[in-house]
Design an enzyme around this catalytic site. Structure first.
Site, PDB file in Angstrom:
ATOM      1  N   HIS A  20       0.855  -1.189   0.000  1.00 14.80           N
ATOM      2  CA  HIS A  20       0.000   0.000   0.000  1.00 14.80           C
ATOM      3  C   HIS A  20       0.892   1.240   0.000  1.00 14.80           C
ATOM      4  O   HIS A  20       1.736   1.394   0.880  1.00 14.80           O
ATOM      5  CB  HIS A  20      -0.892   0.022   1.237  1.00 14.80           C
ATOM      6  CG  HIS A  20      -2.083  -0.883   1.112  1.00 14.80           C
ATOM      7  ND1 HIS A  20      -3.238  -0.692   1.825  1.00 14.80           N
ATOM      8  CD2 HIS A  20      -2.290  -1.977   0.338  1.00 14.80           C
ATOM      9  CE1 HIS A  20      -4.105  -1.640   1.500  1.00 14.80           C
ATOM     10  NE2 HIS A  20      -3.558  -2.429   0.606  1.00 14.80           N
ATOM     11  N   TYR A  72      -8.902   5.359   7.866  1.00 17.28           N
ATOM     12  CA  TYR A  72      -8.942   5.709   9.295  1.00 17.28           C
ATOM     13  C   TYR A  72      -9.973   6.825   9.429  1.00 17.28           C
ATOM     14  O   TYR A  72      -9.817   7.872   8.793  1.00 17.28           O
ATOM     15  CB  TYR A  72      -7.589   6.229   9.769  1.00 17.28           C
ATOM     16  CG  TYR A  72      -6.512   5.174   9.882  1.00 17.28           C
ATOM     17  CD1 TYR A  72      -6.318   4.475  11.072  1.00 17.28           C
ATOM     18  CD2 TYR A  72      -5.659   4.889   8.813  1.00 17.28           C
ATOM     19  CE1 TYR A  72      -5.314   3.519  11.197  1.00 17.28           C
ATOM     20  CE2 TYR A  72      -4.653   3.929   8.923  1.00 17.28           C
ATOM     21  CZ  TYR A  72      -4.486   3.247  10.121  1.00 17.28           C
ATOM     22  OH  TYR A  72      -3.494   2.303  10.241  1.00 17.28           O
ATOM     23  N   PRO A  88      -3.296   0.512  19.065  1.00 14.25           N
ATOM     24  CA  PRO A  88      -3.094  -0.021  17.713  1.00 14.25           C
ATOM     25  C   PRO A  88      -3.174   0.995  16.568  1.00 14.25           C
ATOM     26  O   PRO A  88      -2.699   0.698  15.467  1.00 14.25           O
ATOM     27  CB  PRO A  88      -4.217  -1.061  17.566  1.00 14.25           C
ATOM     28  CG  PRO A  88      -5.225  -0.709  18.599  1.00 14.25           C
ATOM     29  CD  PRO A  88      -4.488  -0.050  19.714  1.00 14.25           C
ATOM     30  N   LYS A 122       1.729   0.066  14.996  1.00 18.21           N
ATOM     31  CA  LYS A 122       3.157   0.089  15.353  1.00 18.21           C
ATOM     32  C   LYS A 122       3.581  -1.087  16.249  1.00 18.21           C
ATOM     33  O   LYS A 122       4.782  -1.311  16.441  1.00 18.21           O
ATOM     34  CB  LYS A 122       3.500   1.410  16.067  1.00 18.21           C
ATOM     35  CG  LYS A 122       3.503   2.592  15.148  1.00 18.21           C
ATOM     36  CD  LYS A 122       4.664   2.539  14.171  1.00 18.21           C
ATOM     37  CE  LYS A 122       4.426   3.316  12.916  1.00 18.21           C
ATOM     38  NZ  LYS A 122       4.561   2.588  11.676  1.00 18.21           N
ATOM     39  N   TYR A 141       4.494   6.550   9.645  1.00 22.48           N
ATOM     40  CA  TYR A 141       3.650   5.399   9.306  1.00 22.48           C
ATOM     41  C   TYR A 141       4.459   4.305   8.606  1.00 22.48           C
ATOM     42  O   TYR A 141       4.323   3.125   8.918  1.00 22.48           O
ATOM     43  CB  TYR A 141       2.457   5.834   8.431  1.00 22.48           C
ATOM     44  CG  TYR A 141       1.364   4.790   8.391  1.00 22.48           C
ATOM     45  CD1 TYR A 141       0.250   4.881   9.228  1.00 22.48           C
ATOM     46  CD2 TYR A 141       1.446   3.681   7.542  1.00 22.48           C
ATOM     47  CE1 TYR A 141      -0.748   3.913   9.226  1.00 22.48           C
ATOM     48  CE2 TYR A 141       0.464   2.702   7.528  1.00 22.48           C
ATOM     49  CZ  TYR A 141      -0.631   2.835   8.364  1.00 22.48           C
ATOM     50  OH  TYR A 141      -1.610   1.861   8.357  1.00 22.48           O
TER      51      TYR A 141
HETATM   52  P1  FAD Z   1       3.099 -11.682  21.534  1.00 24.65           P
HETATM   53  O1  FAD Z   1       2.533 -11.737  20.184  1.00 24.65           O
HETATM   54  O2  FAD Z   1       2.199 -11.311  22.665  1.00 24.65           O
HETATM   55  O3  FAD Z   1       3.771 -13.084  21.826  1.00 24.65           O
HETATM   56  C1  FAD Z   1       4.201 -13.464  23.112  1.00 24.65           C
HETATM   57  C2  FAD Z   1       4.101 -14.967  23.238  1.00 24.65           C
HETATM   58  O4  FAD Z   1       4.601 -15.352  24.513  1.00 24.65           O
HETATM   59  C3  FAD Z   1       2.671 -15.479  23.175  1.00 24.65           C
HETATM   60  O5  FAD Z   1       2.567 -16.497  22.216  1.00 24.65           O
HETATM   61  C4  FAD Z   1       2.378 -15.966  24.596  1.00 24.65           C
HETATM   62  O6  FAD Z   1       1.488 -17.082  24.593  1.00 24.65           O
HETATM   63  C5  FAD Z   1       3.761 -16.337  25.077  1.00 24.65           C
HETATM   64  N1  FAD Z   1       3.927 -16.276  26.538  1.00 24.65           N
HETATM   65  C6  FAD Z   1       3.389 -15.398  27.410  1.00 24.65           C
HETATM   66  N2  FAD Z   1       3.784 -15.668  28.656  1.00 24.65           N
HETATM   67  C7  FAD Z   1       4.593 -16.741  28.587  1.00 24.65           C
HETATM   68  C8  FAD Z   1       5.305 -17.486  29.550  1.00 24.65           C
HETATM   69  N3  FAD Z   1       5.274 -17.161  30.843  1.00 24.65           N
HETATM   70  N4  FAD Z   1       6.044 -18.524  29.127  1.00 24.65           N
HETATM   71  C9  FAD Z   1       6.115 -18.864  27.808  1.00 24.65           C
HETATM   72  N5  FAD Z   1       5.431 -18.182  26.844  1.00 24.65           N
HETATM   73  C10 FAD Z   1       4.694 -17.133  27.234  1.00 24.65           C
HETATM   74  N6  FAD Z   1      -0.602  -4.513  16.606  1.00 24.65           N
HETATM   75  C11 FAD Z   1      -0.826  -3.888  15.482  1.00 24.65           C
HETATM   76  O7  FAD Z   1       0.131  -3.338  14.912  1.00 24.65           O
HETATM   77  N7  FAD Z   1      -2.106  -3.869  14.942  1.00 24.65           N
HETATM   78  C12 FAD Z   1      -3.168  -4.505  15.553  1.00 24.65           C
HETATM   79  O8  FAD Z   1      -4.274  -4.500  15.042  1.00 24.65           O
HETATM   80  C13 FAD Z   1      -2.954  -5.167  16.755  1.00 24.65           C
HETATM   81  N8  FAD Z   1      -3.967  -5.791  17.406  1.00 24.65           N
HETATM   82  C14 FAD Z   1      -3.703  -6.408  18.625  1.00 24.65           C
HETATM   83  C15 FAD Z   1      -4.729  -7.023  19.329  1.00 24.65           C
HETATM   84  C16 FAD Z   1      -4.493  -7.621  20.581  1.00 24.65           C
HETATM   85  C17 FAD Z   1      -5.620  -8.281  21.357  1.00 24.65           C
HETATM   86  C18 FAD Z   1      -3.177  -7.593  21.119  1.00 24.65           C
HETATM   87  C19 FAD Z   1      -2.886  -8.237  22.479  1.00 24.65           C
HETATM   88  C20 FAD Z   1      -2.145  -7.002  20.382  1.00 24.65           C
HETATM   89  C21 FAD Z   1      -2.404  -6.393  19.147  1.00 24.65           C
HETATM   90  N9  FAD Z   1      -1.386  -5.775  18.405  1.00 24.65           N
HETATM   91  C22 FAD Z   1      -1.628  -5.144  17.251  1.00 24.65           C
HETATM   92  C23 FAD Z   1      -0.039  -5.761  18.832  1.00 24.65           C
HETATM   93  C24 FAD Z   1       0.781  -6.827  18.133  1.00 24.65           C
HETATM   94  O9  FAD Z   1       0.001  -7.949  17.845  1.00 24.65           O
HETATM   95  C25 FAD Z   1       1.924  -7.133  19.053  1.00 24.65           C
HETATM   96  O10 FAD Z   1       2.724  -5.968  19.156  1.00 24.65           O
HETATM   97  C26 FAD Z   1       2.771  -8.326  18.636  1.00 24.65           C
HETATM   98  O11 FAD Z   1       2.022  -9.517  18.744  1.00 24.65           O
HETATM   99  C27 FAD Z   1       4.013  -8.406  19.530  1.00 24.65           C
HETATM  100  O12 FAD Z   1       4.657  -9.627  19.324  1.00 24.65           O
HETATM  101  P2  FAD Z   1       5.426 -10.319  20.505  1.00 24.65           P
HETATM  102  O13 FAD Z   1       5.965 -11.579  19.914  1.00 24.65           O
HETATM  103  O14 FAD Z   1       6.339  -9.352  21.139  1.00 24.65           O
HETATM  104  O15 FAD Z   1       4.325 -10.655  21.615  1.00 24.65           O
HETATM  105  C1  DHB Z   2      -4.748  -3.015  11.174  1.00 23.25           C
HETATM  106  C2  DHB Z   2      -4.597  -2.711  12.490  1.00 23.25           C
HETATM  107  C3  DHB Z   2      -4.177  -1.452  12.861  1.00 23.25           C
HETATM  108  O1  DHB Z   2      -4.009  -1.145  14.129  1.00 23.25           O
HETATM  109  C4  DHB Z   2      -3.908  -0.502  11.903  1.00 23.25           C
HETATM  110  O2  DHB Z   2      -3.517   0.735  12.290  1.00 23.25           O
HETATM  111  C5  DHB Z   2      -4.031  -0.817  10.582  1.00 23.25           C
HETATM  112  C6  DHB Z   2      -4.461  -2.081  10.222  1.00 23.25           C
HETATM  113  C7  DHB Z   2      -5.207  -4.369  10.790  1.00 23.25           C
HETATM  114  O3  DHB Z   2      -5.421  -5.210  11.665  1.00 23.25           O
HETATM  115  O4  DHB Z   2      -5.415  -4.595   9.593  1.00 23.25           O
END
Ligand code: FAD
Ligand code: DHB
Length: 389
Positions: free
Chosen positions: A72, A200, A292, A296, A384
């Protein structure tokens, strides 16, 4: 058991780090609390910055993303019935990649499994010992069996609710937090997206976002109350509310269908400083959370992975601790800028419970400035598509 890097958490941060280290001959073990299916069932981010795209390429897992993802070059910003375009490509020379976090995680699992990577699921009672010594250990349980993993370093990639950040003593860290008085209700629906680009939208009824995963899979979000539960919202009520929050022309073009996933996410800004204690390094959501708006979260996790991977490589290839010693400061410098952008974009686009008419007029004035100013659009575009790392 012994490994060089014990990675706690099998989300995108942990998997990407493990794959990158593997390609440089550095061993790791990934400990994940849930099952693979559970991790892959979580619908989260969808927008990847170029930095993350490059890291996926370096990790040899970019093939499907390049085939199935969509580049995009800009986005649409709406307020009331007004809508304008911000051209990322014209302002920065680059766009972003639309490719779901679920797919990216699936690709990483596949690569780790193919390479015989050590992934342990269903781990419980994870405890990190000796993080401030030269020989840390991770203790954990799978079923009835207790295990001990000895390692050189621990990467805390276990998300916001993980054990890693809690392992750092209270007097060795400082946490900064802002909790927003609303959430996002999101649905996934097997319908064509309403527009080629994301929309948005700031509306008097609250924020809305039209996003997508591919040409026949749409992702939509609406701002909701913190007391709402997904089951309170029928599909009909969701579509009806979404249509009221985007410009009329777009609302008419929406193709509705049954939701195949519906969930609510709270909005939070959070940073833990420093992101290191001894030989324990926090990475991704374990160290910081953004609201969100602006996508980022996953991208900031990716820049942490890049800094940590580079530091570990320098240590194993040259015996040099400098990259690891500067990890926290480097990562935090970028994290705070992503925090600022996400906070700014969230503040601009949402309806706050205590918002006055003056506050609303300020949002509209800022949106009109953004619409008319090349400089303001360039600043938004730069953030962005992702600040350099
Ligand atoms: P996570 O994806 O949280 O992975 C951490 C992993 O560690 C998980 O699999 C968990 O099960 C595991 N874990 C936890 N505790 C333990 C433990 N004690 N021992 C072993 N394993 C453990 N970002 C966006 O940019 N856009 C979005 O739309 C968006 N939507 C989101 C919606 C939700 C509900 C959430 C919670 C986050 C969202 N995010 C979004 C943020 C984005 O998904 C995260 O920034 C990203 O997943 C970060 O990755 P990570 O691997 O650091 O953490
Ligand atoms: C999506 C999520 C976001 O937070 C965003 O800013 C743009 C796209 C998505 O899940 O597609």
């Amino acid at each position: 058991m012994r490994t060089q890097v014990a990675i706690i958490g099998g989300g995108p941060s942990g998997l990407l780090l493990s794959q990158l280290l593997h390609l440089r001959g550095i061993s790791s073990v990934v400990l994940e609390r849930k099952t693979k299916d559970y991790v892959l069932g979580r619908i989260r981010a969808g927008v990847l910055e170029q930095g993350l795209v490059r890291l996926m390429e370096e990790a040899n897992v970019a093939g499907r993303m390049h085939r199935e993802g969509f580049v995009h070059d800009g986005t649409l910003v709406a307020y009331g019935d007004e809508m304008f375009h911000v051209d990322f490509k014209a302002h920065t020379g680059s766009g972003v990649m639309l490719y779901g976090q679920t797919e990216l995680t699936r690709d990483l699992y596949e690569a780790r499994e193919k390479a015989g990577g050590e992934l342990i699921f269903n781990v419980e009672d994870v405890e990190i010992a000796g993080a401030n010594t030269d020989c840390p250990q991770v203790h954990y349980r799978v079923g009835d069996r207790i295990h001990q993993l000895n390692c050189d370093f621990v990467a805390g990639c276990d998300g916001f609710h993980g054990v890693s950040r809690r392992t750092i003593p209270t007097d060795q860290k400082r946490e900064y937090e802002k909790v927003y008085p609303f959430g996002w209700l999101g649905i996934l629906s097997e319908t064509p997206p309403v527009n080629d680009e994301l929309i948005y939208s700031n509306s008097e009824r609250g924020f809305a976002l039209c996003s997508m995963r591919n040409a026949s899979l749409s992702r939509y979000y609406i701002q909701c109350s913190l007391s709402d539960r997904p089951e309170d919202w029928t599909d009909h009520a969701f579509w009806d509310e979404l249509k009221r929050r985007i410009p009329a022309e777009q609302a008419e073009a929406i193709v509705m269908g049954p939701s195949i996933e519906k969930s609510i996410a709270p909005l939070r800004s959070f940073v833990c400083e420093p992101m290191r204690w001894g030989r324990l390094f926090l990475c991704g959501d374990a160290a910081h959370i953004v609201p969100p708006t602006g996508a980022k979260g996953l991208n900031t996790a990716a820049s942490d992975v890049q800094y940590l991977y580079t530091g570990l490589r320098r240590f194993y290839e040259d015996g040099d601790m400098e990259g690891l010693d500067s990890y926290s400061a480097k990562a935090l410098a970028r994290v705070w800028k992503a925090e600022r952008f996400s906070w700014w974009f969230s503040s601009l686009m949402h309806r706050y419970p205590d918002q006055s008419m003056f506050d609303h007029k300020m949002q509209i004035a800022e949106l009109e400035f953004l619409r008319s100013s090349d400089a303001a659009q360039k600043a938004m575009a730069e953030n962005y598509v992702g600040l350099p790392y």
